[in-house]
Design a protein around this motif. Structure first.
Motif, PDB file in Angstrom:
ATOM      1  N   HIS A  13      -1.253 -15.938 -29.282  1.00  0.00           N
ATOM      2  CA  HIS A  13      -0.193 -14.833 -28.997  1.00  0.00           C
ATOM      3  C   HIS A  13      -0.426 -13.273 -27.872  1.00  0.00           C
ATOM      4  N   PRO A  14      -0.079 -12.964 -27.072  1.00  0.00           N
ATOM      5  CA  PRO A  14      -0.894 -11.332 -26.331  1.00  0.00           C
ATOM      6  C   PRO A  14      -0.429 -10.600 -27.832  1.00  0.00           C
ATOM      7  N   LYS A  15      -1.688  -9.863 -27.530  1.00  0.00           N
ATOM      8  CA  LYS A  15      -1.599  -8.638 -28.726  1.00  0.00           C
ATOM      9  C   LYS A  15      -2.708  -7.435 -27.673  1.00  0.00           C
ATOM     10  N   ILE A  16      -2.157  -6.282 -28.530  1.00  0.00           N
ATOM     11  CA  ILE A  16      -3.243  -5.428 -28.642  1.00  0.00           C
ATOM     12  C   ILE A  16      -3.805  -4.892 -29.426  1.00  0.00           C
ATOM     13  N   GLU A  17      -5.006  -3.962 -29.195  1.00  0.00           N
ATOM     14  CA  GLU A  17      -6.188  -4.090 -29.838  1.00  0.00           C
ATOM     15  C   GLU A  17      -6.671  -2.688 -30.518  1.00  0.00           C
ATOM     16  N   CYS A  18      -6.043  -2.414 -31.545  1.00  0.00           N
ATOM     17  CA  CYS A  18      -5.907  -0.974 -32.523  1.00  0.00           C
ATOM     18  C   CYS A  18      -7.642  -0.656 -32.654  1.00  0.00           C
ATOM     19  N   HIS A  19      -8.401   0.251 -32.480  1.00  0.00           N
ATOM     20  CA  HIS A  19      -9.399   0.857 -32.250  1.00  0.00           C
ATOM     21  C   HIS A  19      -9.671   2.292 -32.985  1.00  0.00           C
ATOM     22  N   ARG A  20     -10.689   2.485 -33.790  1.00  0.00           N
ATOM     23  CA  ARG A  20     -11.099   3.634 -34.330  1.00  0.00           C
ATOM     24  C   ARG A  20     -12.611   4.075 -34.310  1.00  0.00           C
ATOM     25  N   ALA A  21     -12.652   4.500 -33.518  1.00  0.00           N
ATOM     26  CA  ALA A  21     -14.473   5.253 -33.736  1.00  0.00           C
ATOM     27  C   ALA A  21     -15.145   5.209 -34.955  1.00  0.00           C
ATOM     28  N   ALA A  22     -14.526   5.969 -36.145  1.00  0.00           N
ATOM     29  CA  ALA A  22     -14.703   5.446 -37.527  1.00  0.00           C
ATOM     30  C   ALA A  22     -14.983   4.534 -38.438  1.00  0.00           C
TER      31      ALA A  22
END
Length: 164
Positions: free
Chosen positions: A107-116
């Motif tokens: 299914h389509p997704k959005i990815e969460c990303h944190r540099a830390a």
């Protein structure tokens, strides 16, 4: 039902974004349900509670009902974990189901990303990821990039993606 996912590595803000998206999208008048995948033994019940005792005694399913809500707990008892499609089929109809986790599902997704968090993006290796929500810049990213805290823009993108 329309479905859309929020994925990413541990400690990147998935649950916070899910919570904000549910608030934002329901505030726009749509009905939303969620599915959360956990990689560990999750238990929503507690020792000593009647429902816990029913499960410990061997019940396959236990429904707990009150004037405010009801829940079904299903014990797998050695059976395979049901796939996402089977779980979605158990939900009551809503406008949108937001799914947290299930990185490899199609299914389509959005990815969460944190540099830390110290991990690279999943998006370059996962074609089901349609956008990234991050707290840092990603030069050369071939997908839409949102500020992780811009909930309204992320919700708008997701709703446009699913046609709502």
């Amino acid at each position: 039902m329309k479905i859309y996912g929020v994925t990413g590595w541990k400690n990147t803000g998935k649950t916070g974004l899910m919570e904000r998206l549910v608030t934002e999208i329901t505030g726009r008048g749509l009905r939303v349900s969620t599915v959360k995948h956990a990689h560990h033994a999750t238990d929503i019940d507690h020792p000593g509670r009647d429902s816990f005792r029913h499960r410990q005694a061997g019940a396959t399913e236990v429904i707990v009902a009150s004037p405010l809500r009801w829940a079904v707990m299903h014990e797998l008892r050695g059976a395979e974990e049901p796939g996402l499609t089977a779980l979605l089929a158990r939900l009551s109809p809503v406008d949108l189901v937001l799914i947290e986790g299930y990185k490899s599902a199609p299914h389509p997704k959005i990815e969460c990303h944190r540099a830390a968090a110290g991990r690279g993006l999943l998006a370059p290796e996962n074609a089901s990821i349609r956008a990234v929500a991050s707290d840092s810049a990603h030069p050369g990213l071939a997908l839409p990039l949102f500020d992780l805290d811009d909930t309204a823009a992320i919700a708008g993108f997701i709703l446009a993606e699913v046609g709502l």
